[in-house]
Design an enzyme around this catalytic site. Structure first.
Site, short mmCIF file in Angstrom:
data_model
loop_
_atom_site.label_atom_id
_atom_site.label_comp_id
_atom_site.label_asym_id
_atom_site.label_seq_id
_atom_site.Cartn_x
_atom_site.Cartn_y
_atom_site.Cartn_z
N ASN A 209 -115.72 31.44 10.55
CA ASN A 209 -116.10 32.79 10.10
C ASN A 209 -114.83 33.64 10.11
O ASN A 209 -114.37 34.05 11.17
CB ASN A 209 -117.17 33.34 11.06
N ARG B 22 -118.54 30.77 6.53
CA ARG B 22 -119.41 31.90 6.24
C ARG B 22 -118.73 32.76 5.17
O ARG B 22 -117.59 33.17 5.34
CB ARG B 22 -119.60 32.73 7.51
N HIS C 167 -127.19 39.17 5.55
CA HIS C 167 -127.82 38.47 6.69
C HIS C 167 -128.77 37.37 6.21
O HIS C 167 -129.68 36.97 6.95
CB HIS C 167 -128.67 39.44 7.56
N ARG D 233 -123.46 52.91 10.78
CA ARG D 233 -123.73 53.11 9.36
C ARG D 233 -124.99 53.94 9.16
O ARG D 233 -125.95 53.81 9.91
CB ARG D 233 -123.93 51.77 8.64
N GLU E 24 -126.77 31.64 13.15
CA GLU E 24 -126.20 31.48 11.81
C GLU E 24 -125.21 30.32 11.75
O GLU E 24 -125.14 29.62 10.75
CB GLU E 24 -125.53 32.80 11.39
#
Ligand code: AMP
Length: 397
Positions: free
Chosen positions: A7, A90, A180, A241, A384
């Site tokens: 990743n 990823r 996601h 955010r 993940e």
């Protein structure tokens, strides 16, 4: 078969080495401050974490260092790099090119590079990580890309189009993509396994609530809607955010505060959300603690999050014409009993209620439905990296 999962960030690179025959993580770690100076944090099995300063001028150096540590006498877990048969990466954005994971060839890499326009902060790092692995490991080691967006490519047009002039889609591919996806796909599959039913027969709402958060409506195993949009800024309030806003607020604040587009981008991505409202922290643990002690701004931040989760759940029940299961995952979803309880409070008439005692768990796969209620509520830790490793094996064979 041994698979390395990568990743890549712009100045970091996370890795996990899986032995897929034993379904086990052999080692994992993180290269940080790439291009600045360089720190490697490495953990092999049950051994203590090993931390070393080591100059890494780019991602090539980082991968070389990872290879060295994986075969080292003291901290290694394999005898030779040639034991690693494949690499899974990823990749944040696959645009409309990828509806599932893919073996990386020249055409695939070109498409990922093309998506840099849509994910300027994330896809360049993925490209660097992929190229570094190709350089260091050689062309014989197959590289696979697993996309955050791919699972959401099944959304219908009515869910993914924004009501801006059509040419914005034609010229710039402005549409909802969702993120996601790897996590939503994984927990949906686990939910079906927990319920002992085929995924194709289930209507699920998966809530990935972490520092970044999104919810997905998964009907028969296919994503039909999700809260993140053109970028991961849309939807729920997050750590820093905003989530969804009246778009007029953006230009209003820019004019009033004299912000440039870059400054405004930072404002909505880094200074808003739980942090902006609570004026305290982007970390939900700290927000919850302050709210418990009577901090009003922290309470508002927590209330917004839970209210928005409830609203999206309601809208996705309407979108799918019902729901069989609701899943909570990621840092907040797996750990915060308060958020789970408050988000589902008062939904008994929709067949949704959780058992307050069963809800007092953290990070475990468990069904927390109150007896007698038809909608199954589950906590499912996401994984993940595991999905990336599994997809890699499935594609490479
Ligand atoms: P993630 O991005 O999935 O790592 O999730 C990070 C978020 O999970 C942060 O907001 C953390 O505060 C939150 N989190 C982690 N542990 C807990 C906990 N025990 N209670 C509440 N929130 C938690």
């Amino acid at each position: 078969m041994k698979v390395l999962v990568i990743n890549s960030g712009s100045s970091s690179l996370k890795y996990q080495l899986y032995d897929m025959s034993q379904e086990k993580v052999l080692a994992k770690g993180l290269c940080e401050r790439i291009g600045i100076d360089g720190v490697l944090k490495h953990k092999a099995g049950d051994k203590e974490q090993y931390v070393v300063n080591h100059t890494m001028k780019d991602h090539n150096d980082a991968i070389k260092l990872v290879m060295d540590i994986l075969v080292s006498k003291e901290h290694g877990v394999i005898d030779s790099v040639s034991e690693i048969e494949a690499c899974g990466h990823r990749v944040a954005h696959g645009g409309e090119y990828f509806t599932q994971s893919a073996i990386i060839d020249d055409k695939c890499l070109e498409a990922i590079t093309d998506c840099i326009a849509l994910a300027p902060l994330h896809n360049p790092a993925a490209v660097m990580g992929i190229k570094a692995c190709q350089n260091v490991m050689g062309k014989d080691v197959k590289q696979v890309a697993v996309f955050d967006t791919a699972f959401h490519q099944t959304m219908p047009e009515k869910a993914f189009f924004y009501p801006v002039p059509y040419e914005m889609y034609e010229k710039y591919k402005v549409r909802k993509y969702g993120f996601h996806g790897t996590s939503h796909r994984f927990v949906a599959q686990r939910a079906a396994a927990m319920l002992g039913k085929p995924l194709e027969e289930l209507k699920l709402i998966t809530c990935h609530l972490g520092n970044g958060s999104s919810i997905a409506a998964v009907d028969g195993g296919r994503c039909v809607d999700t809260t993140m949009g053109f970028t991961p800024l849309d939807g729920l309030i997050m750590g820093t955010r905003t989530g969804s806003l009246d778009p007029a607020i953006v230009t209003f604040i820019m004019e009033k505060e004299g912000y440039s587009p870059k400054e405004m981008n930072d404002f909505v991505n880094k200074r808003s959300g739980l942090l902006g409202i609570s004026q305290l922290s982007s970390d939900l643990r700290e927000v919850e603690e302050a709210a418990n002690q009577g901090n009003h701004k922290a309470q508002i931040a927590l209330d917004i999050l839970c209210y928005q989760i409830k609203r999206y759940i309601g809208s996705y029940i309407a979108a799918m014409g019902g729901v069989d299961g609701i899943v909570f995952t990621a840092g907040i979803g797996e750990n915060s009993a308060t958020v789970r309880a408050k988000s589902l409070e008062g939904l008994e008439k929709l067949g949704i209620a959780i058992d307050p005692e069963k809800n007092q768990v953290r990070g475990k796969e468990v069904n927390i439905t109150r007896e007698g209620f038809p909608v199954q509520v589950m906590i499912i830790p996401t994984n993940e990296e595991w999905v990336i490793a599994k997809d890699t094996v499935n594609l490479v064979g």
